[in-house]
Design a protein around this motif. Structure first.
Motif, mmCIF file in Angstrom:
data_model
loop_
_atom_site.group_PDB
_atom_site.id
_atom_site.type_symbol
_atom_site.label_atom_id
_atom_site.label_comp_id
_atom_site.label_asym_id
_atom_site.label_seq_id
_atom_site.Cartn_x
_atom_site.Cartn_y
_atom_site.Cartn_z
ATOM 1 N N ARG A 110 -27.274 39.154 32.931
ATOM 2 C CA ARG A 110 -28.475 39.656 32.251
ATOM 3 C C ARG A 110 -28.200 39.896 30.774
ATOM 4 N N THR A 111 -27.037 40.486 30.480
ATOM 5 C CA THR A 111 -26.680 40.728 29.080
ATOM 6 C C THR A 111 -26.550 39.414 28.319
ATOM 7 N N LEU A 112 -25.897 38.431 28.927
ATOM 8 C CA LEU A 112 -25.740 37.136 28.267
ATOM 9 C C LEU A 112 -27.080 36.419 28.138
ATOM 10 N N GLY A 113 -27.976 36.618 29.125
ATOM 11 C CA GLY A 113 -29.307 36.050 29.017
ATOM 12 C C GLY A 113 -30.053 36.603 27.819
ATOM 13 N N TYR A 114 -29.954 37.918 27.627
ATOM 14 C CA TYR A 114 -30.600 38.536 26.468
ATOM 15 C C TYR A 114 -29.901 38.148 25.166
ATOM 16 N N LEU A 115 -28.584 37.914 25.229
ATOM 17 C CA LEU A 115 -27.873 37.440 24.041
ATOM 18 C C LEU A 115 -28.418 36.091 23.591
ATOM 19 N N LEU A 116 -28.565 35.167 24.516
ATOM 20 C CA LEU A 116 -29.112 33.856 24.163
ATOM 21 C C LEU A 116 -30.559 33.960 23.705
ATOM 22 N N LEU A 117 -31.328 34.824 24.350
ATOM 23 C CA LEU A 117 -32.711 35.037 23.928
ATOM 24 C C LEU A 117 -32.760 35.549 22.495
ATOM 25 N N SER A 118 -31.868 36.470 22.158
ATOM 26 C CA SER A 118 -31.822 37.015 20.801
ATOM 27 C C SER A 118 -31.452 35.940 19.785
ATOM 28 N N VAL A 119 -30.535 35.058 20.148
ATOM 29 C CA VAL A 119 -30.165 33.949 19.264
ATOM 30 C C VAL A 119 -31.367 33.033 19.037
ATOM 31 N N ILE A 120 -32.072 32.722 20.113
ATOM 32 C CA ILE A 120 -33.247 31.855 20.003
ATOM 33 C C ILE A 120 -34.308 32.479 19.103
ATOM 34 N N ARG A 121 -34.584 33.785 19.317
ATOM 35 C CA ARG A 121 -35.591 34.468 18.491
ATOM 36 C C ARG A 121 -35.141 34.513 17.025
ATOM 37 N N GLY A 122 -33.834 34.702 16.816
ATOM 38 C CA GLY A 122 -33.330 34.725 15.446
ATOM 39 C C GLY A 122 -33.452 33.382 14.759
ATOM 40 N N ILE A 123 -33.141 32.315 15.490
ATOM 41 C CA ILE A 123 -33.288 30.977 14.920
ATOM 42 C C ILE A 123 -34.748 30.701 14.593
ATOM 43 N N ASP A 124 -35.646 31.121 15.471
ATOM 44 C CA ASP A 124 -37.085 30.991 15.222
ATOM 45 C C ASP A 124 -37.456 31.653 13.901
ATOM 46 N N CYS A 125 -36.936 32.840 13.678
ATOM 47 C CA CYS A 125 -37.270 33.593 12.465
ATOM 48 C C CYS A 125 -36.738 32.920 11.203
ATOM 49 N N ILE A 126 -35.450 32.575 11.192
ATOM 50 C CA ILE A 126 -34.867 32.049 9.954
ATOM 51 C C ILE A 126 -35.314 30.614 9.678
ATOM 52 N N ALA A 127 -35.766 29.900 10.714
ATOM 53 C CA ALA A 127 -36.294 28.559 10.482
ATOM 54 C C ALA A 127 -37.540 28.609 9.605
ATOM 55 N N LYS A 128 -38.310 29.695 9.725
ATOM 56 C CA LYS A 128 -39.532 29.831 8.919
ATOM 57 C C LYS A 128 -39.226 29.890 7.427
ATOM 58 N N ALA A 129 -37.998 30.307 7.078
ATOM 59 C CA ALA A 129 -37.599 30.373 5.671
ATOM 60 C C ALA A 129 -37.046 29.049 5.168
ATOM 61 N N GLY A 130 -37.020 28.046 6.032
ATOM 62 C CA GLY A 130 -36.555 26.732 5.623
ATOM 63 C C GLY A 130 -35.046 26.574 5.615
ATOM 64 N N VAL A 131 -34.350 27.369 6.448
ATOM 65 C CA VAL A 131 -32.907 27.206 6.555
ATOM 66 C C VAL A 131 -32.594 25.784 7.010
ATOM 67 N N ASP A 132 -31.505 25.215 6.472
ATOM 68 C CA ASP A 132 -31.126 23.831 6.742
ATOM 69 C C ASP A 132 -31.072 23.539 8.245
ATOM 70 N N PRO A 133 -31.702 22.448 8.692
ATOM 71 C CA PRO A 133 -31.724 22.133 10.126
ATOM 72 C C PRO A 133 -30.343 22.043 10.761
ATOM 73 N N SER A 134 -29.368 21.493 10.046
ATOM 74 C CA SER A 134 -28.029 21.382 10.625
ATOM 75 C C SER A 134 -27.421 22.757 10.859
ATOM 76 N N THR A 135 -27.742 23.708 9.984
ATOM 77 C CA THR A 135 -27.256 25.074 10.174
ATOM 78 C C THR A 135 -27.857 25.685 11.436
ATOM 79 N N LEU A 136 -29.127 25.421 11.664
ATOM 80 C CA LEU A 136 -29.791 25.957 12.855
ATOM 81 C C LEU A 136 -29.188 25.369 14.131
ATOM 82 N N SER A 137 -28.984 24.057 14.159
ATOM 83 C CA SER A 137 -28.418 23.443 15.368
ATOM 84 C C SER A 137 -26.970 23.845 15.564
#
Length: 206
Positions: free
Chosen positions: A164-191
Motif C-alpha cells: 500500500r505504501t509503495l502504491g501511494y509512492l507511485l501514485l505520488s510520483v505520477i501526480r508530481g509528473i502531472d504537475c511539473i509537465a504543465k510547466a513544460g519540463v523536458d519530456p526526457s526528464t519526465l520519462s
C-alpha cells in the motif's frame, strides 16, 4: 408519457467536463455551460441539477473512468505465448508510469489530469470533492499496490515492503509528473523520472 430529451446525455456530459477541465469550477459560469452545450439554463438544471451537482457528477464519472484505466493497464492478468514483458508485474508498472509521463509531456496545451485539477482547485474547500478525490486515490493506490504484490510473488520486489505504501509512492510520483509537465519540463526528464521511480522500488535482498 415523458418527453424524450432532445440531446445525447453522454455528449453533453463530455462537453461539460471539458469546459470545467479547461476553465475550472470557479472560472466556468452557467452561461459558459449553455454556450458549450447549446442547451438552455432550464434544460441543464432539469437534466443535471445546478452547477455544483453537475460538476460532482462529471467528476465522479471521471474518477471511475481513470480507476478503470489503471486497472486495465496494471491489473493482474494471464499472458499466453512469448510476451514475457507483459507477464512481468514490475514491467507492467514501468510501462504504465512511463506511458503517463510521455502522455503528460505530449499534451498541448498542458492541461494534465482532471482528477489533479479538481483536487487542487476545490478539495480544500469542498468536502464532497475531497471525498471523491480521496476515494479515487485510494482505489488507484490499491490497484498499484496489488501490482506490487504480484511483483513480490514474482520475486521482483522485496516481500517485506508494504504494498500500500509503495502504491501511494507511485501514485505520488505520477501526480508530481502531472504537475511539473504543465510547466513544460523536458519530456526526457519526465520519462527518466518515471523510470527512476520504478528502479528505486526495493528489490529482494537474496
Amino acid at each position: 408519457m415523458g418527453r424524450t430529451r432532445g440531446f445525447d446525455e453522454a455528449t453533453v456530459l463530455h462537453t461539460v467536463r471539458d469546459q470545467f477541465w479547461d476553465t475550472g469550477y470557479e472560472g466556468t459560469s452557467t452561461y459558459d455551460l449553455m454556450d458549450a452545450t447549446g442547451l438552455g439554463k432550464g434544460s441543464i438544471y432539469k437534466a443535471f441539477g445546478n452547477k455544483r451537482e453537475l460538476y460532482l457528477r462529471i467528476f465522479a464519472d471521471y474518477c471511475d473512468d481513470i480507476v478503470g484505466q489503471v486497472q486495465q493497464a496494471v491489473g493482474s492478468r494471464q499472458v499466453d505465448g512469448p510476451d514475457a514483458t507483459s507477464g512481468s508485474p514490475l514491467r507492467r508498472l514501468e510501462q504504465y508510469v512511463v506511458s503517463l509521463a510521455n502522455a503528460f509531456a505530449a499534451e498541448s496545451p498542458h492541461r494534465g489530469c482532471f482528477l489533479s485539477k479538481a483536487t487542487a482547485d476545490l478539495a480544500g474547500a469542498d468536502e464532497a470533492v475531497a471525498e471523491r478525490a480521496r476515494d479515487a486515490f485510494d482505489r488507484i493506490a490499491g490497484i498499484l499496490g496489488a501490482a506490487i504484490c504480484d511483483a513480490q510473488r514474482a520475486n521482483e520486489i522485496d516481500p517485506a515492503a508494504d504494498p500500500r505504501t509503495l502504491g501511494y509512492l507511485l501514485l505520488s510520483v505520477i501526480r508530481g509528473i502531472d504537475c511539473i509537465a504543465k510547466a513544460g519540463v523536458d519530456p526526457s526528464t519526465l520519462s527518466d523520472t518515471a523510470r527512476a521511480a520504478i528502479t528505486l522500488l526495493p528489490r529482494p535482498t537474496t
